[in-house]
Write an enzyme that holds these catalytic residues in place. Structure first.
Site, PDB file in Angstrom:
ATOM      1  N   LYS A 196      43.864  35.072  44.781  1.00 51.73           N
ATOM      2  CA  LYS A 196      44.870  35.003  44.491  1.00 51.73           C
ATOM      3  C   LYS A 196      45.999  35.412  45.589  1.00 51.73           C
ATOM      4  CE  LYS A 196      43.660  34.012  40.521  1.00 51.73           C
ATOM      5  NZ  LYS A 196      43.605  34.659  39.430  1.00 51.73           N
TER       6      LYS A 196
HETATM    7  C1  LIG Z   1      42.896  34.711  37.778  1.00 50.83           C
HETATM    8  C2  LIG Z   1      43.494  34.859  36.532  1.00 50.83           C
HETATM    9  C3  LIG Z   1      43.495  35.781  35.647  1.00 50.83           C
HETATM   10  C4  LIG Z   1      42.423  36.810  35.542  1.00 50.83           C
HETATM   11  O1  LIG Z   1      42.443  37.450  36.619  1.00 50.83           O
HETATM   12  P1  LIG Z   1      41.451  38.297  37.212  1.00 50.83           P
HETATM   13  O2  LIG Z   1      41.717  39.430  38.172  1.00 50.83           O
HETATM   14  O3  LIG Z   1      40.368  37.504  37.577  1.00 50.83           O
HETATM   15  O4  LIG Z   1      40.916  39.212  35.774  1.00 50.83           O
HETATM   16  C5  LIG Z   1      44.320  35.441  34.405  1.00 50.83           C
HETATM   17  N1  LIG Z   1      45.154  34.397  34.448  1.00 50.83           N
HETATM   18  C6  LIG Z   1      45.049  33.410  35.304  1.00 50.83           C
HETATM   19  C7  LIG Z   1      46.181  32.444  34.837  1.00 50.83           C
HETATM   20  C8  LIG Z   1      44.478  33.591  36.568  1.00 50.83           C
HETATM   21  O5  LIG Z   1      44.276  32.450  37.408  1.00 50.83           O
END
Ligand SMILES: *Cc1c(COP(=O)(O)O)cnc(C)c1O
Length: 397
Positions: A196
């Site tokens: 991210k």
């Molecule tokens: C990555 C993601 C999540 C979950 O995040 P984690 O930190 O991996 O639990 C939720 N929603 C979207 C759209 C994502 O891309």
């Protein structure tokens, strides 16, 4: 005469594969983590507070609450607005499974809204058509880093209507009409996963202007007890009371140090993502088979993903073949996401079925995510463009 495709045995555009994303971890990030490792606090110490203050300042909210993942952030955000058994939560069909799963954890039913085919953002008209007396929340997703328009959802909500929660797991650093993501919905959930925009390796954050909700989130992330260990120490007492069922969703000081160090660089990194996106935009303006997703007026995109739709009417092959051919050329393209209502779990448990979200399902057959991340060079971006042009040229109808 163009070179043979790598998938047919020709020379690939790249000798070493270009990943679709890579985390950025600088030396000062490493030092920040090591400093915490050498300190007396490995978890729930001063770095959590510093990170929360810096994150809230960055997105312009009264509060930010650090949690152990983006999934935990979504789960607690829905819990904080009272989602529970028998409720419905409207989610877009195109998202990561965690968006919908967070409603299921609370005994609620995710209701899948269709998306705008030009942006793949939740279509407010579809959400409106799905409203019922049981709709407790609308959980819109900032797909790919583009903020979903919260204004029509605010209108839907009205008095006593559904609460507005944003899945902003893709969009740290993005803005809508000058307002940063994180401050656009009642509650916004971020992921700090390694893929991210800024990362703590694993982690998450919830932002809100409602200090009452922030208090509930802090209690929910640590077992539903009313104080943390520091408040008890300050009050000179061992006593605490558990007032609701919570979780262990804390984020350690070690993890917080990494993302705190990254926060100050986030705007520069988003700027670099924009430069790469503009390079792609310019190249694909001359390639009608490849259509980048539309960007809403007034939006500062985060470009967590750069997604294109293939015009399959102009090609001899489907998206799967283009995907495999690009991988063979050394470009690690990806697909975000399989429409959630088509997963076997949702079909079996909630009776969802193909045909339910026609725009999402049609778009899904055409989408590809191209590599974009701050450390990509212009040469890397040009190799993506060359590979796309080569593959599309070979498969043109
Ligand atoms: C990555 C993601 C999540 C979950 O995040 P984690 O930190 O991996 O639990 C939720 N929603 C979207 C759209 C994502 O891309």
């Amino acid at each position: 005469m163009t070179a043979a495709l790598a998938i047919d045995g020709g020379p690939p555009v790249r000798a070493t594969a270009l990943p679709y994303t890579r985390p950025t971890v600088d030396d000062d990030d490493v030092r920040a983590v090591v400093d915490v490792l050498r300190s007396d606090w490995l978890t729930t110490g001063p770095t959590v507070d510093k990170l929360e203050a810096a994150f809230a300042a960055e997105v312009g909210t009264a509060a930010a609450v650090a949690v152990s993942s983006g999934t935990a952030a979504l789960h607690l955000a829905l819990a904080a607005v009272g989602v529970g058994p028998g409720d419905e939560v409207i989610v877009p069909a195109i998202t990561f499974v965690a968006t919908a799963n967070s409603a299921v954890y609370l005994g609620a039913t995710p209701v899948f809204a269709d998306v705008d085919p030009d942006t793949l953002l939740l279509d407010p008209a579809s959400a409106r058509a799905l409203l019922s007396p049981r709709t407790r929340a609308v959980l819109a997703v900032d797909y790919g880093g583009q903020p979903c328009d919260q204004e029509p959802l605010r209108a839907l909500a009205g008095d006593g209507g559904p609460r507005r929660v944003a899945d902003s797991c893709h969009s740290m650093g993005a803005a809508d009409r000058g307002r940063p993501v994180g401050s656009l919905a009642e509650l916004s959930a971020f992921s700090l996963h390694a893929t991210k925009p800024v990362t703590s390796a694993e982690g998450g954050m919830v932002t809100t202007d409602d200090v009452g909700l922030a208090h509930d989130l802090r209690s929910l992330r640590t077992h539903g007890v009313d104080h943390d260990h520091r408040a008890r120490a300050a009050a000179g007492t061992w006593r605490y009371e558990m007032t609701r069922l919570g979780y262990n969703y804390r984020l350690s000081d070690v993890h917080c140090a990494l993302v705190l160090s990254q926060l100050g660089k986030s705007a520069t990194w988003t700027g670099r993502r924009h430069e790469i996106a503009r390079r792609y935009d310019r190249a694909f303006a001359g390639l009608p088979e490849v259509r980048p997703l539309a960007v809403r007026d007034g939006v500062r995109h985060g470009y967590h993903l750069y997604v294109v739709r293939l015009d399959l009417g102009r090609l001899r092959v489907g998206r799967g073949q283009v995907f495999r051919a690009l991988r063979a050329e050394g470009i690690d393209v990806n697909v975000h996401f399989v429409p959630v209502h088509l997963h076997p779990y949702y079909r079996g448990r909630f009776g969802t079925r193909p045909g339910q979200c026609p725009a999402a399902e049609a778009a899904y057959e055409t989408i590809l995510s191209l590599p974009v991340y701050p450390r990509m060079s212009d040469g890397d971006a040009d190799s993506v463009v060359d590979a796309v042009a080569k593959v599309i040229g070979a498969y043109r109808a």
